[in-house]
Design a protein around this motif. Structure first.
Motif, PDB file in Angstrom:
ATOM      1  N   ALA A 422      -3.857 -52.683 -53.921  1.00 26.07           N
ATOM      2  CA  ALA A 422      -3.255 -53.780 -54.680  1.00 26.07           C
ATOM      3  C   ALA A 422      -1.802 -53.468 -55.023  1.00 26.07           C
ATOM      4  CB  ALA A 422      -4.056 -54.034 -55.957  1.00 26.07           C
ATOM      5  N   ASP A 423      -1.512 -52.223 -55.365  1.00 20.49           N
ATOM      6  CA  ASP A 423      -0.124 -51.829 -55.652  1.00 20.49           C
ATOM      7  C   ASP A 423       0.763 -52.005 -54.430  1.00 20.49           C
ATOM      8  OD1 ASP A 423      -0.662 -51.142 -58.271  1.00 20.49           O
ATOM      9  OD2 ASP A 423      -1.004 -49.024 -57.836  1.00 20.49           O
ATOM     10  N   ALA A 424       0.253 -51.646 -53.253  1.00 24.30           N
ATOM     11  CA  ALA A 424       1.043 -51.746 -52.025  1.00 24.30           C
ATOM     12  C   ALA A 424       1.376 -53.200 -51.700  1.00 24.30           C
ATOM     13  CB  ALA A 424       0.287 -51.100 -50.867  1.00 24.30           C
ATOM     14  N   VAL A 425       0.415 -54.087 -51.901  1.00 26.14           N
ATOM     15  CA  VAL A 425       0.665 -55.511 -51.640  1.00 26.14           C
ATOM     16  C   VAL A 425       1.725 -56.053 -52.585  1.00 26.14           C
ATOM     17  CG1 VAL A 425      -0.367 -57.819 -51.706  1.00 26.14           C
ATOM     18  CG2 VAL A 425      -1.637 -55.920 -50.686  1.00 26.14           C
ATOM     19  N   ALA A 426       1.644 -55.696 -53.873  1.00 25.07           N
ATOM     20  CA  ALA A 426       2.642 -56.157 -54.846  1.00 25.07           C
ATOM     21  C   ALA A 426       4.037 -55.673 -54.474  1.00 25.07           C
ATOM     22  CB  ALA A 426       2.267 -55.670 -56.244  1.00 25.07           C
ATOM     23  N   PHE A 427       4.137 -54.433 -53.998  1.00 24.63           N
ATOM     24  CA  PHE A 427       5.425 -53.886 -53.573  1.00 24.63           C
ATOM     25  C   PHE A 427       6.013 -54.691 -52.414  1.00 24.63           C
ATOM     26  CE2 PHE A 427       7.516 -51.179 -50.386  1.00 24.63           C
ATOM     27  CZ  PHE A 427       8.635 -50.773 -51.101  1.00 24.63           C
ATOM     28  N   LEU A 428       5.201 -54.987 -51.422  1.00 23.91           N
ATOM     29  CA  LEU A 428       5.675 -55.726 -50.253  1.00 23.91           C
ATOM     30  C   LEU A 428       6.130 -57.132 -50.629  1.00 23.91           C
ATOM     31  CD1 LEU A 428       3.004 -54.625 -47.607  1.00 23.91           C
ATOM     32  CD2 LEU A 428       5.401 -53.917 -47.740  1.00 23.91           C
ATOM     33  N   VAL A 429       5.364 -57.796 -51.477  1.00 25.39           N
ATOM     34  CA  VAL A 429       5.736 -59.148 -51.910  1.00 25.39           C
ATOM     35  C   VAL A 429       7.054 -59.123 -52.687  1.00 25.39           C
ATOM     36  CG1 VAL A 429       5.080 -61.073 -53.418  1.00 25.39           C
ATOM     37  CG2 VAL A 429       3.371 -60.021 -51.917  1.00 25.39           C
ATOM     38  N   GLY A 430       7.219 -58.147 -53.581  1.00 22.55           N
ATOM     39  CA  GLY A 430       8.459 -58.032 -54.343  1.00 22.55           C
ATOM     40  C   GLY A 430       9.659 -57.781 -53.460  1.00 22.55           C
ATOM     41  N   ALA A 431       9.500 -56.910 -52.460  1.00 18.39           N
ATOM     42  CA  ALA A 431      10.601 -56.607 -51.547  1.00 18.39           C
ATOM     43  C   ALA A 431      11.008 -57.833 -50.746  1.00 18.39           C
ATOM     44  CB  ALA A 431      10.199 -55.469 -50.606  1.00 18.39           C
ATOM     45  N   VAL A 432      10.025 -58.604 -50.297  1.00 18.23           N
ATOM     46  CA  VAL A 432      10.315 -59.824 -49.532  1.00 18.23           C
ATOM     47  C   VAL A 432      11.061 -60.840 -50.399  1.00 18.23           C
ATOM     48  CG1 VAL A 432       9.264 -61.829 -48.412  1.00 18.23           C
ATOM     49  CG2 VAL A 432       8.420 -59.533 -47.896  1.00 18.23           C
ATOM     50  N   MET A 433      10.631 -61.005 -51.643  1.00 17.18           N
ATOM     51  CA  MET A 433      11.294 -61.980 -52.517  1.00 17.18           C
ATOM     52  C   MET A 433      12.710 -61.550 -52.871  1.00 17.18           C
ATOM     53  SD  MET A 433       8.460 -63.579 -55.127  1.00 17.18           S
ATOM     54  CE  MET A 433       8.111 -62.028 -55.955  1.00 17.18           C
ATOM     55  N   LEU A 434      12.922 -60.255 -53.081  1.00 18.87           N
ATOM     56  CA  LEU A 434      14.272 -59.779 -53.371  1.00 18.87           C
ATOM     57  C   LEU A 434      15.195 -60.048 -52.186  1.00 18.87           C
ATOM     58  CD1 LEU A 434      16.130 -58.320 -55.353  1.00 18.87           C
ATOM     59  CD2 LEU A 434      15.441 -56.161 -54.304  1.00 18.87           C
ATOM     60  N   TYR A 435      14.677 -59.849 -50.990  1.00 15.51           N
ATOM     61  CA  TYR A 435      15.470 -60.134 -49.797  1.00 15.51           C
ATOM     62  C   TYR A 435      15.778 -61.629 -49.704  1.00 15.51           C
ATOM     63  CZ  TYR A 435      16.884 -60.357 -44.895  1.00 15.51           C
ATOM     64  OH  TYR A 435      17.583 -60.577 -43.743  1.00 15.51           O
ATOM     65  N   ALA A 436      14.782 -62.466 -49.979  1.00 18.10           N
ATOM     66  CA  ALA A 436      14.972 -63.914 -49.879  1.00 18.10           C
ATOM     67  C   ALA A 436      15.965 -64.435 -50.922  1.00 18.10           C
ATOM     68  CB  ALA A 436      13.625 -64.614 -50.043  1.00 18.10           C
ATOM     69  N   LEU A 437      16.029 -63.766 -52.082  1.00 18.73           N
ATOM     70  CA  LEU A 437      16.891 -64.233 -53.178  1.00 18.73           C
ATOM     71  C   LEU A 437      18.249 -63.539 -53.202  1.00 18.73           C
ATOM     72  CD1 LEU A 437      14.231 -64.351 -56.049  1.00 18.73           C
ATOM     73  CD2 LEU A 437      15.380 -66.325 -55.042  1.00 18.73           C
ATOM     74  N   ARG A 438      18.543 -62.727 -52.182  1.00 13.04           N
ATOM     75  CA  ARG A 438      19.729 -61.876 -52.251  1.00 13.04           C
ATOM     76  C   ARG A 438      21.011 -62.689 -52.433  1.00 13.04           C
ATOM     77  NH1 ARG A 438      18.213 -62.777 -47.209  1.00 13.04           N
ATOM     78  NH2 ARG A 438      19.718 -62.971 -45.490  1.00 13.04           N
ATOM     79  N   ASN A 439      21.145 -63.806 -51.763  1.00 14.77           N
ATOM     80  CA  ASN A 439      22.374 -64.596 -51.881  1.00 14.77           C
ATOM     81  C   ASN A 439      22.443 -65.341 -53.208  1.00 14.77           C
ATOM     82  OD1 ASN A 439      23.449 -63.880 -49.364  1.00 14.77           O
ATOM     83  ND2 ASN A 439      22.205 -65.419 -48.317  1.00 14.77           N
TER      84      ASN A 439
END
Length: 450
Positions: A422-439
């Motif tokens: 569960a921790d690994a999934v949360a990490f991956l989702v957070g990383a994807v959202m940070l990338y999507a919101l970078r601009n």
């Protein structure tokens, strides 16, 4: 804001600024973990597994009270930091007064609603016949003291939001010192066992809350506890709850996850629950160190988001490097001395073996949880309510089906490993959202996530 705090927000080198905000928070949170561990240690000296089980079973209740405090405290705190970055200092008094009185009201509601349902709550926590009485004693005291516990978590966030990191740390340490002293008295002198431990927790939170309230009312230039500044405008409610509600939901999910996890462990006996209670308290120490780091820099990130976004990028990068280093050090220590750590709390060979195993598994995700906390802090500081909400539910949403499947296929071992998944999934989702919101966050953040 006084000139010293302004210096650390705006002009100090990033490493020095991060240290100013994060080190006091890390020390404070680590002290909180120490007194959580000592609670288990003092009860452990009575050699009663049912008491240790009760202490583990009541973690979800404490998580709910912490959630209510963070609902108001984190939401108001990040808003205050952004207001200071925009130089809207008059509005800060309204927000701080709102936070103070709202948290008290929430705590009173918990007391009034919880006490008539005390038996149902204890059953819902998963208490066994042996641990029911001890669990009920602990829950009763915590419900009575709810206003002070909620207020403590709220005010710690508020004081830290204006840059008073040392004051925030002193309040947390004051709570810990009072709790340790009272624990020793109620266990070894008055022999009040579980009731005494719960009472010590409530009283220590009350003492720290008084300290924070004094700072806000007498020392702070912009914070206040005066009722005449109380204001619940649409702007305040919107900004507070946009971040506070996801934080609340995250804390509730953590409590629910702990509750569900305990229900699965009970099948494997009280020893499994007690072993998890001990190992989770030991795991809290490095987790809260990393949490202190990540939460400590939230005011700096929030201020920089409205004042200097390049500084925000440099702050984030340095924090990531620190997370990596700390996770490596703590992981090495645990793998070398896990058995000795568990044996500090019990002389039961089965508990030592099970607790050591749980420690080895859960420590695998230490770096992941540190990064997840940082992702969440960035979303909170920059008022990204949707992303913060997703982070608040993703781990719980993932854990429930994983826990069921893992238990069916691998029994006790599957239950323990479900936490890492569960921790690994949360990490991956957070990383994807940070990338999507970078601009949206800032153009400069693009280089961080590429």
């Amino acid at each position: 804001m006084d000139s010293e705090n302004l210096y650390y927000f705006e002009k100090a080198p990033v490493t020095k600024a991060v240290a100013h905000f994060a080190v006091p928070m890390m020390l404070g949170t680590s002290m909180n973990v120490i007194y959580s561990i000592l609670n288990a240690y003092f009860l452990g000296t009575l050699h009663n597994t049912a008491m240790l089980t009760a202490l583990a079973l009541t973690l979800p209740l404490f998580a709910i009270l912490m959630a209510l405090g963070n609902l108001i405290g984190m939401g108001s705190g990040t808003f205050i930091s952004r207001l200071l970055g925009e130089k809207r200092t008059d509005e800060v008094k309204h927000v701080s007064s709102f936070a103070f009185y709202s948290s008290l009201v929430l705590g009173l509601i918990v007391t009034a609603a919880g006490l008539p349902l005390i038996d149902s709550i204890v059953h819902g926590l998963g208490a066994t016949p042996d641990s029911f009485g001890y669990t009920k004693d602990y829950v009763t005291v915590m419900l009575i003291g709810s206003p002070f516990v909620v207020l403590f978590f709220t005010l710690e966030n508020i004081v830290r939001s204006e840059g008073a990191a040392v004051t925030s740390m002193i309040g947390m340490m004051l709570s810990v010192v009072v709790n340790i002293i009272l624990d020793a008295l109620v266990i070894f002198v008055f022999h009040w066992d579980v009731i005494g431990v719960a009472s010590a927790t409530v009283i220590s939170n009350l003492v720290a809350s008084v300290y924070y309230a004094f700072h806000m009312g007498q020392k702070s230039q912009f914070l206040t506890v005066s009722i005449r500044w109380f204001k619940a405008s649409k702007d305040i409610l919107g900004n507070v709850f946009k971040i506070g509600v996801p934080v609340f939901i995250m804390s509730i999910f953590l409590g629910a996850m702990s509750l569900i996890f305990n229900h699965y462990l009970v099948v494997y006996g009280d020893s499994a629950v007690a072993a998890y209670g001990i190992s989770s308290r030991l795991l809290q120490f490095p987790e809260f160190i990393l949490m202190g780091l990540c939460e400590g820099v939230v005011p700096l990130i929030a201020f920089s988001f409205t004042a200097d976004r390049l500084r925000m990028k440099h702050t984030t990068l340095f924090t990531i490097k620190t997370i990596v280093a700390l996770a490596a050090v703590f992981g090495l220590i645990v793998y070398l001395v896990s058995d000795h750590l568990i044996s500090l709390f019990t002389n039961d060979p089965q508990l030592i073996e099970m607790g050591s195993y749980i420690l080895h598994v859960t420590f695998l995700s230490l770096f992941i949880t540190g990064m997840t906390t940082l992702f969440t802090g960035i979303f909170q500081a920059t008022a990204q309510g949707t992303a913060a909400f997703i982070m608040s539910v993703i781990q719980g949403v993932t854990l429930i089906p994983v826990l069921y499947l893992a238990n069916q296929t691998n029994g006790f071992h599957g239950v323990v490993w479900s936490l890492v998944i569960a921790d690994a999934v949360a990490f991956l989702v957070g990383a994807v959202m940070l990338y999507a919101l970078r601009n949206k966050l800032q153009p400069e953040l693009e280089s961080l996530v590429q």
